[in-house]
Design a protein around this motif. Structure first.
Motif, short mmCIF file in Angstrom:
data_model
loop_
_atom_site.label_atom_id
_atom_site.label_comp_id
_atom_site.label_asym_id
_atom_site.label_seq_id
_atom_site.Cartn_x
_atom_site.Cartn_y
_atom_site.Cartn_z
N GLY A 15 0.82 -1.21 0.00
CA GLY A 15 0.00 0.00 0.00
C GLY A 15 0.85 1.26 0.00
N PHE A 16 0.18 2.42 -0.08
CA PHE A 16 0.88 3.70 -0.11
C PHE A 16 1.84 3.84 1.07
CE2 PHE A 16 -2.67 5.48 -2.81
CZ PHE A 16 -1.86 5.79 -3.89
N THR A 17 1.32 3.60 2.28
CA THR A 17 2.15 3.74 3.46
C THR A 17 3.05 2.53 3.66
OG1 THR A 17 0.38 5.06 4.48
CG2 THR A 17 2.11 4.24 5.94
N GLY A 18 2.55 1.35 3.32
CA GLY A 18 3.29 0.11 3.56
C GLY A 18 4.67 0.11 2.94
N LYS A 19 4.79 0.63 1.71
CA LYS A 19 6.10 0.57 1.07
C LYS A 19 7.10 1.51 1.75
CE LYS A 19 5.07 3.87 -2.69
NZ LYS A 19 5.01 4.01 -4.17
N TYR A 20 6.60 2.61 2.32
CA TYR A 20 7.49 3.49 3.09
C TYR A 20 7.88 2.84 4.42
CZ TYR A 20 6.82 7.46 -0.08
OH TYR A 20 6.82 8.30 -1.18
N VAL A 21 6.98 2.05 5.00
CA VAL A 21 7.31 1.32 6.22
C VAL A 21 8.41 0.29 5.94
CG1 VAL A 21 6.43 -0.26 7.99
CG2 VAL A 21 5.04 1.69 7.26
N ILE A 22 8.32 -0.39 4.78
CA ILE A 22 9.40 -1.31 4.40
C ILE A 22 10.72 -0.56 4.33
CG2 ILE A 22 10.27 -2.93 2.69
CD1 ILE A 22 7.44 -3.28 1.64
N ARG A 23 10.71 0.58 3.66
CA ARG A 23 11.96 1.34 3.49
C ARG A 23 12.55 1.74 4.83
NH1 ARG A 23 12.14 6.46 -0.56
NH2 ARG A 23 11.12 7.56 1.16
N GLU A 24 11.71 2.13 5.76
CA GLU A 24 12.20 2.51 7.09
C GLU A 24 12.73 1.29 7.84
OE1 GLU A 24 13.16 5.19 10.12
OE2 GLU A 24 12.53 5.57 8.05
#
Length: 451
Positions: free
Chosen positions: A18-27
Protein backbone atom coordinates in the motif's frame (compact mmCIF):
# COMPACT_ATOMS: atom_id res chain seq x y z
CA UNK A 1 21.73 -19.41 -2.73
CA UNK A 2 19.37 -17.52 -0.43
CA UNK A 3 19.47 -18.40 3.27
CA UNK A 4 16.54 -20.46 4.57
CA UNK A 5 13.59 -18.54 5.98
CA UNK A 6 13.33 -18.47 9.77
CA UNK A 7 10.37 -20.21 11.33
CA UNK A 8 9.42 -16.97 13.11
CA UNK A 9 10.24 -13.47 11.84
CA UNK A 10 10.98 -10.61 14.21
CA UNK A 11 8.70 -8.34 12.16
CA UNK A 12 6.11 -8.99 9.46
CA UNK A 13 4.77 -5.94 7.61
CA UNK A 14 1.18 -6.61 6.46
CA UNK A 15 -0.30 -4.37 3.79
CA UNK A 16 3.24 -3.86 2.53
CA UNK A 17 2.26 -2.89 -1.01
CA UNK A 18 0.00 0.00 0.00
CA UNK A 19 0.88 3.70 -0.11
CA UNK A 20 2.15 3.74 3.46
CA UNK A 21 3.29 0.11 3.56
CA UNK A 22 6.10 0.57 1.07
CA UNK A 23 7.49 3.49 3.09
CA UNK A 24 7.31 1.32 6.22
CA UNK A 25 9.40 -1.31 4.40
CA UNK A 26 11.96 1.34 3.49
CA UNK A 27 12.20 2.51 7.09
CA UNK A 28 12.45 -1.04 8.46
CA UNK A 29 15.27 -1.92 6.06
CA UNK A 30 17.42 0.78 7.70
CA UNK A 31 17.45 -1.26 10.89
CA UNK A 32 17.51 -4.81 9.53
CA UNK A 33 20.66 -6.47 10.86
CA UNK A 34 22.20 -3.08 11.66
CA UNK A 35 24.67 -2.96 14.58
CA UNK A 36 22.84 -3.02 17.93
CA UNK A 37 19.46 -3.34 16.20
CA UNK A 38 17.14 -6.05 17.58
CA UNK A 39 15.58 -6.48 14.11
CA UNK A 40 17.31 -9.55 12.66
CA UNK A 41 14.62 -11.01 10.39
CA UNK A 42 11.89 -9.38 8.31
CA UNK A 43 8.99 -10.47 6.09
CA UNK A 44 6.63 -8.39 3.96
CA UNK A 45 3.09 -9.52 3.23
CA UNK A 46 -0.03 -8.70 1.26
CA UNK A 47 -2.67 -10.09 -1.09
CA UNK A 48 -0.52 -10.04 -4.24
CA UNK A 49 2.96 -11.54 -4.19
CA UNK A 50 3.91 -9.53 -7.29
CA UNK A 51 2.78 -6.22 -5.80
CA UNK A 52 4.49 -6.90 -2.48
CA UNK A 53 7.67 -7.93 -4.26
CA UNK A 54 7.54 -4.71 -6.31
CA UNK A 55 7.09 -2.66 -3.12
CA UNK A 56 10.10 -4.39 -1.58
CA UNK A 57 12.24 -3.59 -4.62
CA UNK A 58 11.05 0.04 -4.54
CA UNK A 59 11.87 0.35 -0.84
CA UNK A 60 15.36 -1.15 -1.24
CA UNK A 61 16.29 0.86 -4.35
CA UNK A 62 18.81 1.65 -5.66
CA UNK A 63 20.24 -1.50 -4.05
CA UNK A 64 18.57 -4.88 -4.54
CA UNK A 65 16.45 -6.17 -1.63
CA UNK A 66 18.53 -7.82 1.11
CA UNK A 67 18.67 -11.58 1.01
CA UNK A 68 16.43 -13.23 3.55
CA UNK A 69 13.53 -10.74 3.41
CA UNK A 70 10.61 -13.06 2.74
CA UNK A 71 7.52 -12.20 0.69
CA UNK A 72 4.40 -13.78 2.20
CA UNK A 73 0.88 -13.91 0.80
CA UNK A 74 -1.98 -13.13 3.17
CA UNK A 75 -5.41 -11.59 2.73
CA UNK A 76 -7.52 -9.81 5.37
CA UNK A 77 -10.56 -11.68 4.01
CA UNK A 78 -8.85 -15.08 4.47
CA UNK A 79 -8.57 -15.95 8.19
CA UNK A 80 -6.43 -19.03 7.50
CA UNK A 81 -3.79 -16.96 5.71
CA UNK A 82 -3.75 -14.45 8.58
CA UNK A 83 -3.43 -17.24 11.14
CA UNK A 84 -0.45 -18.62 9.22
CA UNK A 85 1.11 -15.16 9.06
CA UNK A 86 0.61 -14.42 12.77
CA UNK A 87 2.08 -17.79 13.73
CA UNK A 88 5.34 -16.75 12.05
CA UNK A 89 5.66 -13.29 13.58
CA UNK A 90 6.90 -11.83 16.83
CA UNK A 91 5.51 -8.44 15.79
CA UNK A 92 3.02 -7.71 13.00
CA UNK A 93 2.95 -4.17 11.62
CA UNK A 94 -0.57 -3.75 10.25
CA UNK A 95 -0.67 -1.12 7.48
CA UNK A 96 -3.74 -2.11 5.43
CA UNK A 97 -6.56 0.39 5.86
CA UNK A 98 -9.26 1.48 6.18
CA UNK A 99 -8.90 -0.52 9.38
CA UNK A 100 -12.63 -0.89 9.99
CA UNK A 101 -12.61 -2.99 6.81
CA UNK A 102 -9.26 -4.79 7.03
CA UNK A 103 -7.76 -4.35 10.50
CA UNK A 104 -9.90 -6.39 12.88
CA UNK A 105 -9.11 -9.77 11.30
CA UNK A 106 -5.37 -9.05 11.49
CA UNK A 107 -5.58 -8.07 15.16
CA UNK A 108 -7.75 -11.13 15.91
CA UNK A 109 -5.21 -13.46 14.27
CA UNK A 110 -2.42 -11.93 16.35
CA UNK A 111 -4.46 -12.19 19.56
CA UNK A 112 -5.08 -15.89 18.88
CA UNK A 113 -1.46 -16.63 17.99
CA UNK A 114 0.13 -14.63 20.80
CA UNK A 115 1.90 -12.30 18.35
CA UNK A 116 2.20 -8.60 19.08
CA UNK A 117 0.39 -6.27 16.67
CA UNK A 118 0.98 -2.57 15.99
CA UNK A 119 -1.18 -0.66 13.53
CA UNK A 120 -1.37 2.88 12.18
CA UNK A 121 -5.13 3.32 12.52
CA UNK A 122 -6.69 6.65 13.38
CA UNK A 123 -10.22 5.23 13.52
CA UNK A 124 -11.85 5.44 16.98
CA UNK A 125 -14.55 2.84 16.33
CA UNK A 126 -12.04 0.28 15.09
CA UNK A 127 -9.72 0.89 18.03
CA UNK A 128 -12.43 0.73 20.66
CA UNK A 129 -14.06 -2.34 19.10
CA UNK A 130 -10.73 -4.17 19.06
CA UNK A 131 -10.31 -3.28 22.73
CA UNK A 132 -13.84 -4.49 23.56
CA UNK A 133 -13.63 -7.77 21.64
CA UNK A 134 -9.94 -8.76 21.73
CA UNK A 135 -8.51 -7.52 25.02
CA UNK A 136 -9.25 -10.71 26.95
CA UNK A 137 -7.93 -13.23 24.37
CA UNK A 138 -4.89 -11.02 23.74
CA UNK A 139 -4.13 -10.78 27.45
CA UNK A 140 -4.62 -14.53 27.86
CA UNK A 141 -2.31 -15.42 24.96
CA UNK A 142 0.38 -12.80 25.58
CA UNK A 143 -0.41 -10.67 22.54
CA UNK A 144 0.14 -6.94 22.92
CA UNK A 145 -2.12 -5.02 20.49
CA UNK A 146 -1.54 -1.30 20.14
CA UNK A 147 -3.37 0.86 17.61
CA UNK A 148 -2.55 4.41 16.49
CA UNK A 149 1.21 3.80 16.24
CA UNK A 150 1.72 6.38 13.50
CA UNK A 151 1.25 10.14 13.22
CA UNK A 152 -2.12 9.18 14.67
CA UNK A 153 -1.51 9.26 17.59
CA UNK A 154 2.01 9.01 18.99
CA UNK A 155 3.15 12.61 18.43
CA UNK A 156 -0.03 13.67 20.24
CA UNK A 157 0.33 11.08 23.02
CA UNK A 158 4.04 11.52 23.69
CA UNK A 159 3.68 15.25 23.08
CA UNK A 160 0.95 15.47 25.71
CA UNK A 161 2.96 13.41 28.20
CA UNK A 162 6.07 15.53 27.54
CA UNK A 163 4.01 18.70 27.99
CA UNK A 164 2.34 17.44 31.15
CA UNK A 165 5.67 16.70 32.78
CA UNK A 166 6.81 20.32 32.33
CA UNK A 167 4.36 21.40 35.04
CA UNK A 168 6.52 21.15 38.15
CA UNK A 169 4.62 20.73 41.45
CA UNK A 170 2.63 22.40 42.82
CA UNK A 171 1.60 23.67 39.37
CA UNK A 172 -0.82 21.67 37.22
CA UNK A 173 -2.47 22.08 33.81
CA UNK A 174 -6.22 22.35 33.38
CA UNK A 175 -6.41 22.37 29.58
CA UNK A 176 -3.96 21.43 26.85
CA UNK A 177 -4.77 22.19 23.21
CA UNK A 178 -2.68 20.76 20.39
CA UNK A 179 -2.36 22.93 17.28
CA UNK A 180 -1.29 20.90 14.24
CA UNK A 181 0.39 22.87 11.47
CA UNK A 182 1.16 21.06 8.20
CA UNK A 183 3.79 22.77 6.07
CA UNK A 184 5.26 22.26 2.62
CA UNK A 185 7.41 24.10 0.12
CA UNK A 186 5.29 22.52 -2.62
CA UNK A 187 1.74 21.24 -2.17
CA UNK A 188 0.16 19.60 0.88
CA UNK A 189 -1.36 16.26 -0.15
CA UNK A 190 -3.08 14.24 2.56
CA UNK A 191 -2.95 10.48 3.01
CA UNK A 192 -5.83 8.99 1.01
CA UNK A 193 -6.32 6.33 3.70
CA UNK A 194 -7.01 9.10 6.22
CA UNK A 195 -9.67 10.55 3.92
CA UNK A 196 -11.32 7.14 3.34
CA UNK A 197 -11.30 6.44 7.08
CA UNK A 198 -12.96 9.79 7.76
CA UNK A 199 -15.72 9.06 5.23
CA UNK A 200 -16.43 5.62 6.69
CA UNK A 201 -16.13 6.93 10.25
CA UNK A 202 -18.84 9.55 9.70
CA UNK A 203 -21.00 7.00 7.89
CA UNK A 204 -20.85 4.68 10.88
CA UNK A 205 -20.81 7.20 13.72
CA UNK A 206 -23.93 5.60 15.19
CA UNK A 207 -22.10 2.30 15.62
CA UNK A 208 -19.38 4.00 17.67
CA UNK A 209 -21.95 5.62 19.96
CA UNK A 210 -23.77 2.31 20.39
CA UNK A 211 -20.47 0.57 21.22
CA UNK A 212 -19.64 3.17 23.86
CA UNK A 213 -23.10 2.90 25.43
CA UNK A 214 -22.71 -0.87 25.67
CA UNK A 215 -19.45 -0.69 27.62
CA UNK A 216 -18.78 0.23 31.26
CA UNK A 217 -18.00 3.90 31.79
CA UNK A 218 -14.27 4.51 32.10
CA UNK A 219 -12.73 6.31 35.05
CA UNK A 220 -12.30 10.03 34.64
CA UNK A 221 -9.13 11.73 35.81
CA UNK A 222 -9.22 14.46 38.44
CA UNK A 223 -8.46 17.69 36.58
CA UNK A 224 -8.18 20.99 38.47
CA UNK A 225 -10.67 23.76 37.80
CA UNK A 226 -13.87 23.80 35.76
CA UNK A 227 -14.06 22.25 32.28
CA UNK A 228 -13.14 24.70 29.50
CA UNK A 229 -15.83 26.48 27.47
CA UNK A 230 -16.53 25.07 24.02
CA UNK A 231 -15.32 28.14 22.16
CA UNK A 232 -15.78 28.94 18.48
CA UNK A 233 -15.19 26.62 15.52
CA UNK A 234 -12.51 28.90 14.04
CA UNK A 235 -10.23 31.13 16.08
CA UNK A 236 -8.05 33.95 14.82
CA UNK A 237 -6.23 34.84 18.02
CA UNK A 238 -3.89 32.54 19.96
CA UNK A 239 -0.31 32.72 21.28
CA UNK A 240 0.95 31.26 17.98
CA UNK A 241 -0.53 33.96 15.76
CA UNK A 242 -2.20 31.31 13.60
CA UNK A 243 -5.70 30.68 12.32
CA UNK A 244 -7.03 27.50 13.90
CA UNK A 245 -10.06 25.24 13.60
CA UNK A 246 -11.32 22.47 15.85
CA UNK A 247 -10.49 19.03 14.50
CA UNK A 248 -12.49 15.89 15.39
CA UNK A 249 -9.24 13.99 15.76
CA UNK A 250 -8.55 10.44 16.91
CA UNK A 251 -5.71 11.97 18.94
CA UNK A 252 -8.23 13.42 21.38
CA UNK A 253 -9.91 10.04 21.87
CA UNK A 254 -6.61 8.18 22.30
CA UNK A 255 -5.19 10.64 24.85
CA UNK A 256 -8.43 10.47 26.86
CA UNK A 257 -8.29 6.65 26.85
CA UNK A 258 -4.72 6.75 28.13
CA UNK A 259 -5.68 9.15 30.93
CA UNK A 260 -8.55 6.85 31.91
CA UNK A 261 -6.21 3.85 32.06
CA UNK A 262 -3.70 5.73 34.20
CA UNK A 263 -6.49 6.93 36.48
CA UNK A 264 -7.33 3.26 37.04
CA UNK A 265 -3.64 2.26 37.31
CA UNK A 266 -1.79 5.28 38.75
CA UNK A 267 1.58 3.53 38.60
CA UNK A 268 1.06 2.34 35.03
CA UNK A 269 0.87 -1.24 33.80
CA UNK A 270 3.54 -3.59 35.15
CA UNK A 271 5.66 -5.49 32.67
CA UNK A 272 5.49 -9.23 32.19
CA UNK A 273 9.08 -9.66 33.40
CA UNK A 274 10.20 -6.14 34.09
CA UNK A 275 13.44 -5.33 35.81
CA UNK A 276 13.35 -3.64 39.23
CA UNK A 277 15.00 -0.59 37.66
CA UNK A 278 12.32 -0.26 35.01
CA UNK A 279 9.53 -0.80 37.55
CA UNK A 280 10.87 2.09 39.61
CA UNK A 281 11.24 4.24 36.50
CA UNK A 282 7.68 3.41 35.39
CA UNK A 283 6.22 4.46 38.73
CA UNK A 284 8.22 7.70 38.78
CA UNK A 285 7.24 8.49 35.20
CA UNK A 286 3.50 8.17 35.76
CA UNK A 287 3.65 10.06 39.06
CA UNK A 288 5.01 13.04 37.09
CA UNK A 289 2.17 13.01 34.52
CA UNK A 290 -0.69 15.41 35.21
CA UNK A 291 -4.06 14.97 33.45
CA UNK A 292 -5.78 17.82 31.62
CA UNK A 293 -8.68 18.44 29.27
CA UNK A 294 -7.29 17.82 25.77
CA UNK A 295 -8.32 18.84 22.27
CA UNK A 296 -6.81 19.20 18.81
CA UNK A 297 -7.00 22.00 16.25
CA UNK A 298 -5.65 22.33 12.73
CA UNK A 299 -3.66 25.56 12.45
CA UNK A 300 -2.25 27.61 9.60
CA UNK A 301 -1.09 31.10 8.73
CA UNK A 302 -3.39 30.83 5.70
CA UNK A 303 -7.12 31.00 6.32
CA UNK A 304 -7.64 29.32 2.92
CA UNK A 305 -6.01 26.11 4.19
CA UNK A 306 -8.60 25.96 6.96
CA UNK A 307 -11.37 26.70 4.46
CA UNK A 308 -10.26 23.66 2.43
CA UNK A 309 -10.42 21.48 5.55
CA UNK A 310 -13.83 22.96 6.37
CA UNK A 311 -15.10 22.24 2.84
CA UNK A 312 -13.87 18.65 3.14
CA UNK A 313 -15.60 18.22 6.47
CA UNK A 314 -18.86 19.70 5.19
CA UNK A 315 -18.96 17.43 2.14
CA UNK A 316 -18.19 14.35 4.25
CA UNK A 317 -20.78 15.35 6.85
CA UNK A 318 -23.46 15.88 4.20
CA UNK A 319 -22.80 12.90 1.93
CA UNK A 320 -21.20 10.12 3.97
CA UNK A 321 -24.49 8.97 5.50
CA UNK A 322 -25.85 7.87 2.10
CA UNK A 323 -24.47 5.01 -0.02
CA UNK A 324 -24.54 7.09 -3.21
CA UNK A 325 -22.90 10.01 -1.42
CA UNK A 326 -20.19 7.74 -0.01
CA UNK A 327 -19.45 6.33 -3.45
CA UNK A 328 -19.04 9.86 -4.81
CA UNK A 329 -16.78 10.89 -1.92
CA UNK A 330 -14.57 7.84 -2.33
CA UNK A 331 -14.45 8.07 -6.13
CA UNK A 332 -13.60 11.78 -6.36
CA UNK A 333 -11.53 12.65 -3.27
CA UNK A 334 -9.65 15.51 -4.96
CA UNK A 335 -12.89 17.33 -5.85
CA UNK A 336 -14.62 16.88 -2.49
CA UNK A 337 -11.49 17.80 -0.51
CA UNK A 338 -10.67 20.90 -2.58
CA UNK A 339 -7.42 19.24 -3.61
CA UNK A 340 -6.26 18.21 -0.12
CA UNK A 341 -6.45 14.49 -0.98
CA UNK A 342 -5.97 12.63 -4.25
CA UNK A 343 -6.16 8.95 -5.05
CA UNK A 344 -2.75 8.88 -6.71
CA UNK A 345 -1.16 10.12 -3.48
CA UNK A 346 1.69 12.62 -3.24
CA UNK A 347 4.80 12.53 -5.38
CA UNK A 348 8.19 11.79 -3.82
CA UNK A 349 9.05 15.49 -4.12
CA UNK A 350 5.84 16.48 -2.31
CA UNK A 351 6.58 14.00 0.47
CA UNK A 352 10.14 15.24 0.91
CA UNK A 353 9.07 18.89 0.96
CA UNK A 354 6.46 18.49 3.72
CA UNK A 355 6.78 18.73 7.51
CA UNK A 356 4.66 19.30 10.59
CA UNK A 357 4.66 21.19 13.85
CA UNK A 358 2.35 20.28 16.72
CA UNK A 359 2.18 22.99 19.36
CA UNK A 360 0.79 22.14 22.81
CA UNK A 361 -0.62 25.17 24.64
CA UNK A 362 -1.42 24.42 28.26
CA UNK A 363 -3.26 26.68 30.69
CA UNK A 364 -3.41 25.87 34.38
CA UNK A 365 -2.54 26.88 37.89
CA UNK A 366 0.81 27.77 39.44
CA UNK A 367 -0.57 26.10 42.57
CA UNK A 368 -3.14 23.36 41.89
CA UNK A 369 -4.69 23.97 45.32
CA UNK A 370 -5.90 27.36 44.05
CA UNK A 371 -8.17 25.72 41.50
CA UNK A 372 -10.82 24.93 44.11
CA UNK A 373 -10.98 28.53 45.33
CA UNK A 374 -14.02 30.47 44.21
CA UNK A 375 -13.32 32.73 41.26
CA UNK A 376 -9.88 31.26 40.71
CA UNK A 377 -8.67 31.36 37.09
CA UNK A 378 -5.69 29.73 35.37
CA UNK A 379 -2.58 31.83 35.94
CA UNK A 380 0.13 29.86 34.13
CA UNK A 381 0.79 29.01 30.48
CA UNK A 382 3.19 26.39 29.12
CA UNK A 383 3.89 25.92 25.40
CA UNK A 384 5.72 22.89 24.03
CA UNK A 385 6.25 21.64 20.50
CA UNK A 386 6.67 18.37 18.62
CA UNK A 387 7.94 18.67 15.06
CA UNK A 388 9.07 16.36 12.32
CA UNK A 389 8.95 15.45 8.62
CA UNK A 390 5.90 14.72 6.43
CA UNK A 391 3.22 13.03 8.51
CA UNK A 392 1.78 10.16 6.46
CA UNK A 393 4.73 8.62 4.65
CA UNK A 394 7.81 9.64 6.67
CA UNK A 395 6.80 10.33 10.28
CA UNK A 396 4.33 7.43 10.43
CA UNK A 397 6.89 4.81 9.26
CA UNK A 398 9.53 6.24 11.63
CA UNK A 399 7.13 6.02 14.57
CA UNK A 400 5.81 2.56 13.69
CA UNK A 401 9.25 1.02 13.20
CA UNK A 402 10.62 2.54 16.41
CA UNK A 403 7.64 1.12 18.32
CA UNK A 404 8.48 -2.29 16.87
CA UNK A 405 12.12 -1.95 17.92
CA UNK A 406 11.02 -1.09 21.47
CA UNK A 407 8.88 -4.25 21.51
CA UNK A 408 11.74 -6.39 20.24
CA UNK A 409 14.33 -5.00 22.64
CA UNK A 410 12.30 -4.35 25.81
CA UNK A 411 9.41 -6.82 25.68
CA UNK A 412 9.82 -8.01 29.27
CA UNK A 413 9.31 -4.49 30.61
CA UNK A 414 5.97 -4.18 28.82
CA UNK A 415 2.57 -5.71 29.70
CA UNK A 416 2.23 -9.42 28.94
CA UNK A 417 -0.71 -8.85 26.64
CA UNK A 418 -3.93 -6.97 26.00
CA UNK A 419 -5.22 -4.06 23.93
CA UNK A 420 -3.86 -0.68 24.98
CA UNK A 421 -3.18 2.83 23.70
CA UNK A 422 0.35 3.81 22.64
CA UNK A 423 0.88 6.17 25.57
CA UNK A 424 -0.06 3.49 28.09
CA UNK A 425 2.50 1.06 26.69
CA UNK A 426 5.29 3.28 25.38
CA UNK A 427 5.07 6.36 27.63
CA UNK A 428 7.73 5.26 30.14
CA UNK A 429 10.00 3.61 27.53
CA UNK A 430 12.79 5.28 25.55
CA UNK A 431 10.49 5.78 22.53
CA UNK A 432 10.65 9.59 22.74
CA UNK A 433 14.46 9.46 22.72
CA UNK A 434 14.41 7.07 19.77
CA UNK A 435 12.12 9.40 17.82
CA UNK A 436 14.39 12.33 18.57
CA UNK A 437 17.32 10.34 17.17
CA UNK A 438 15.34 9.63 13.98
CA UNK A 439 14.00 12.98 12.87
CA UNK A 440 11.41 14.21 15.39
CA UNK A 441 11.96 16.80 18.10
CA UNK A 442 10.31 17.57 21.45
CA UNK A 443 10.90 21.08 22.76
CA UNK A 444 9.82 23.31 25.65
CA UNK A 445 8.98 26.61 23.97
CA UNK A 446 7.80 28.84 26.79
CA UNK A 447 6.59 28.94 30.39
CA UNK A 448 5.02 32.15 31.65
CA UNK A 449 2.65 33.61 34.21
CA UNK A 450 -0.71 34.79 32.86
CA UNK A 451 -2.23 38.12 33.75
Amino acid sequence: MAPPEPEVFDVVIFGASGFTGKYVIREALKFLSAPSSPLRSLAVAGRSRDRVDAALRWAAAPAPPPEGVAVLVADASDPASLAALASRARVVLSCAGPFRLHGHAVAAACAAAGADCLDISGEPEFMERVEAELHEPAARNGSLIVSACGFDSIPAELGFLFHSRQWDPPSAPATVEAYVSLQSTKRIVGNIGTYESAVLGVANAGQLQALRRSRPRRSRPNIPGPPPPKGSLIEGHNPLGLWAMKLPSADTVVVKRTLSTITEHPEGLPGAEETPEYAEHRKNFWSSVKPAHFGVKIASRSLMILVRFLITGLFIGLLAHFSFGRSLLLKYPEFFSAGLFRRAGPTEEEVKSASFKMWFIGHGYSDAAQASERGSKPDKEVITKVSGPEVGYITTPIVLVQCALVLLSQRGNLPKGGVYTPGTVFGPTDLQQRLQENGLSFDLHMTRAMR
